[in-house]
Design a protein around this motif. Sequence first.
Motif, short mmCIF file in Angstrom:
data_model
loop_
_atom_site.label_atom_id
_atom_site.label_comp_id
_atom_site.label_asym_id
_atom_site.label_seq_id
_atom_site.Cartn_x
_atom_site.Cartn_y
_atom_site.Cartn_z
N GLY A 95 29.00 20.91 40.16
CA GLY A 95 29.74 21.70 41.13
C GLY A 95 30.07 20.97 42.41
N SER A 96 29.70 19.70 42.53
CA SER A 96 29.97 18.94 43.75
C SER A 96 31.46 18.75 43.95
CB SER A 96 29.28 17.58 43.69
OG SER A 96 27.88 17.73 43.56
N ARG A 97 31.89 18.97 45.18
CA ARG A 97 33.31 18.81 45.52
C ARG A 97 33.42 17.96 46.78
NH1 ARG A 97 32.44 24.50 46.41
NH2 ARG A 97 31.78 24.45 44.23
N ASN A 98 33.56 16.63 46.57
CA ASN A 98 33.53 15.67 47.66
C ASN A 98 34.86 14.96 47.81
OD1 ASN A 98 30.81 16.33 47.85
ND2 ASN A 98 30.20 14.61 46.53
N ALA A 99 35.15 14.50 49.00
CA ALA A 99 36.42 13.84 49.29
C ALA A 99 36.47 12.41 48.78
CB ALA A 99 36.70 13.87 50.79
N ASP A 100 35.45 11.97 48.07
CA ASP A 100 35.52 10.66 47.41
C ASP A 100 35.27 10.78 45.91
OD1 ASP A 100 32.82 11.24 47.70
OD2 ASP A 100 32.23 9.15 47.99
N ASN A 101 35.40 11.99 45.36
CA ASN A 101 35.24 12.21 43.92
C ASN A 101 36.59 12.52 43.29
OD1 ASN A 101 32.54 11.94 44.34
ND2 ASN A 101 31.98 13.99 43.63
N GLY A 102 36.92 11.84 42.19
CA GLY A 102 38.12 12.11 41.42
C GLY A 102 37.82 11.97 39.94
N PHE A 103 38.84 11.68 39.15
CA PHE A 103 38.63 11.49 37.71
C PHE A 103 39.87 10.87 37.09
CE2 PHE A 103 40.83 15.49 38.10
CZ PHE A 103 41.57 15.66 36.94
N ARG A 104 39.72 10.33 35.88
CA ARG A 104 40.85 9.89 35.07
C ARG A 104 40.63 10.39 33.65
NH1 ARG A 104 42.15 4.06 35.52
NH2 ARG A 104 40.92 4.14 37.44
#
Length: 493
Positions: free
Chosen positions: A283-292
């Motif tokens: 559930g972490s929502r951080n401004a340095d987390n993304g995905f591909r």
Amino acid sequence: MFPVQVRQTVAVMVAGVLTLGTATAAAQQEDISLDLGGPRLLLRRVPKGSFTQGSPAGEIGRESDEVQRQVTLSIDIDVGKYPVTRGQFARFVQESGYKTEAEQGTSGGFGWNGQVLVQQPGFNWKTPGFSQTDEHPVTLVTFKDAQAFITWAGKKTGRRLRLPTEAEFEYAARANTQTPWYGGATEASALQIGWFKSNSPGGGTRPVGQKAPNAFGLFDMSGNVYEWCSDFHAPYPPGPASDPVSVKPPPGSEPARNVLRGGSWLKDPVRGRSAARYRNTPGSRNADNGFRVVADLGPPLVEQAGSAGSTPATKSATGKSDDGGAGTVVAIVLGFLGVVALPLGILAIILVALRKSKSVPPRTPSVFVTAYPAQDGFWLRARGPSAGTRVQYHCVMGANQRRDEVMLSGGQDTFVYTGATPNMVNILAVIEPQRGVAQAGGGHGGGGRGGGGGVSGGHHQAVGVWGAVHDSSWHNNNNNTSSEPFAGYPSAY
């Protein structure tokens, strides 16, 4: 014997030549382009192979969970050329009406205040605390948010999309290199391939594809944003592994955490080493987390109309088909086949099917799936090796119903976005790769998508039934729901 410095220099030169040759071949490969209804999702083919996962004892920045092991990946995959961008995610939100977990509830996400990440209600993927264009990687997305995008993009493109496993990410990042970073062995070389704290003044992401790619033609596999993987974080089991994925969290009192890879603009280059491992609660929502995304090479989700090799018959000036006079002969032959050969062929098929049904023993189930509700969809919890497994389901949401198919992420839980809390979910069939269909006991037939594994329209028939589990009664959901306040971790670690 040459001096040590000379031998090291020669080794580096040879490695550079080999990497250059591989990079040249990758550069000549064409991108695989998927249409998202405006923005396009570019993929690169990554061939199967073996590599040493983890880092040697003397590697700079090495941590204790990077124990080396030999890993074999047995299938080719298509890997996102870049992390998913803000523009691609915006298209998903525009079309589906999806709201991220940071946009729901009252807690918001962890955005950038110019010095550190802080949690505020106004921080979400649209407002991470720094300016972005559509070419920047999307941030402030949870594991569930990433899965929702992947489900939508899979239906949009007809490809079987998912998050990469941790082993797939490291293999794709290394691209046949053994140095700490795929760009070299020093932090200076890391700055040539990725965005980190030391070369991102003012903080924040940078547009994708601005740094050097690796030999597979992939960009930003190191730096810019951390990227979600499907695995739970756990110690590597000892010994060699084939297509490994951690589907269960390790025992203990700590909450389960998913793996993130690649490092970010907020961290030092050592966090972006190919072997470096990170973790955070889903559930972490951080401004340095993304995905591909990763795309499997199996059959498409949606059959495409027409045939690539078909050409229409030419027409004469009268508008009739110009077939050189062969139409009459063809009609006679087809008539004979219809009267005599076709019934005999059908009889032969029936006899063969009856013989196979008696000779094929039941298979032992290896994947068991249970459904759990959420505020705007439901979770599919898998027990067993679920990577590549497809689940066909029937979902009821008030007066609306849906019959569809989803590919499991390979982790323990896969989220299916429906836009509302379902009243009921029936699992119709569980289809393992290269194993066929497991018909769920008590499940109902329906017009779910085909796509292989012996599934046809109407009722889902089991081919060599080997069992499946479903649960239509709701249980308490251990996953974080969107309406609950979230107090997570300010960044992966």
